[in-house]
Design an enzyme around this catalytic site. Structure first.
Site, PDB file in Angstrom:
ATOM      1  CB  SER A  20      -0.912   0.021   1.231  1.00 20.01           C
ATOM      2  OG  SER A  20      -1.917  -0.944   1.124  1.00 20.01           O
ATOM      3  CD  GLN A  21      -0.809   7.006  -1.560  1.00 19.77           C
ATOM      4  OE1 GLN A  21      -1.847   6.520  -2.025  1.00 19.77           O
ATOM      5  NE2 GLN A  21      -0.591   8.299  -1.491  1.00 19.77           N
TER       6      GLN A  21
END
Length: 223
Positions: free
Chosen positions: A72-73
């Site tokens: 994930s970011q």
């Protein structure tokens, strides 16, 4: 990602400088929990990616890790973790281990983490991942996230790192009274981040936050 996947376990001054810039970026985007920001600063994100991504590992964006999944970011990791409000020694269930980056952020916050991964290849790669041994409070399971881990519950907190088309009732029931679950909900390309607080077995407080985009949460196990 495949079984020939290569990681770089060198953490030099350049990496640390890039992490500091990343922390500054997500702070500017609205993350205010200093414990979460420090956890992001302490964890070498490039350890969780193939060496091909080393030069861009500290950009605030998601990257593929194989099996149709992503790491994930960092802003998303920080956002979900901040909403969860993790306290030391709390028992946290994580649905979707993936690369184990979010798992280690929870470990950095001194949580006792029970994390489930349904993709066998990702689960096997994480089992071989030496960095996770820094956090002895992490436990890894191969299974169906929709089922949770009732044998090990109830949990203080539950974090879901994939988009659920609807609220998984079995997970809500594995929360302690006063416990919280943070989960992205929605079937399309964009999901709404939600937080549920358990008032009683039949009553939950529901809060709605910003929109995000996650890979879908799927039932069963994938060999």
């Amino acid at each position: 990602m495949n079984r020939g996947y290569q990681r770089d376990f060198t953490d030099n001054y350049r990496h640390k400088g890039l992490r500091k810039q990343l922390v500054d970026t997500i702070r500017q985007k609205g993350i205010t929990d200093e414990n979460v920001l420090q956890a992001i600063n302490n964890i070498p994100r490039h350890f969780f990616l193939d060496t091909a991504f080393e030069g861009i590992a500290y950009e605030d964006r998601a990257f593929p890790i194989g099996e149709g999944q992503t790491i994930s970011q960092p802003y998303t990791v920080a956002y979900q973790t901040q909403l969860l409000e993790v306290k030391p020694f709390e028992k946290v269930l994580e649905i979707g281990t993936g690369s184990a980056y979010q798992t280690c952020v929870l470990g950095e916050l001194k949580a006792h983490v029970y994390t489930i991964e349904r993709q066998k290849k990702l689960f096997d790669l994480v089992k071989q991942f030496s960095f996770k041994s820094k956090y002895p409070t992490l436990r890894f399971f191969y299974g169906d996230g929709y089922e949770g881990l009732p044998t090990y519950g109830p949990f203080d907190k539950i974090l879901v790192t994939a988009a659920a088309p609807e609220i998984p009732e079995k997970l809500l029931q594995q929360l302690k009274p006063g416990g919280r679950m943070v989960i992205p909900v929605g079937e399309k390309d964009v999901q709404r981040m939600m937080r549920f607080t358990k008032i009683s077995d039949a009553e939950f407080d529901q809060e709605i936050f910003a929109d995000f985009s996650f890979v879908p949460m799927l039932a069963g196990k994938n060999f």
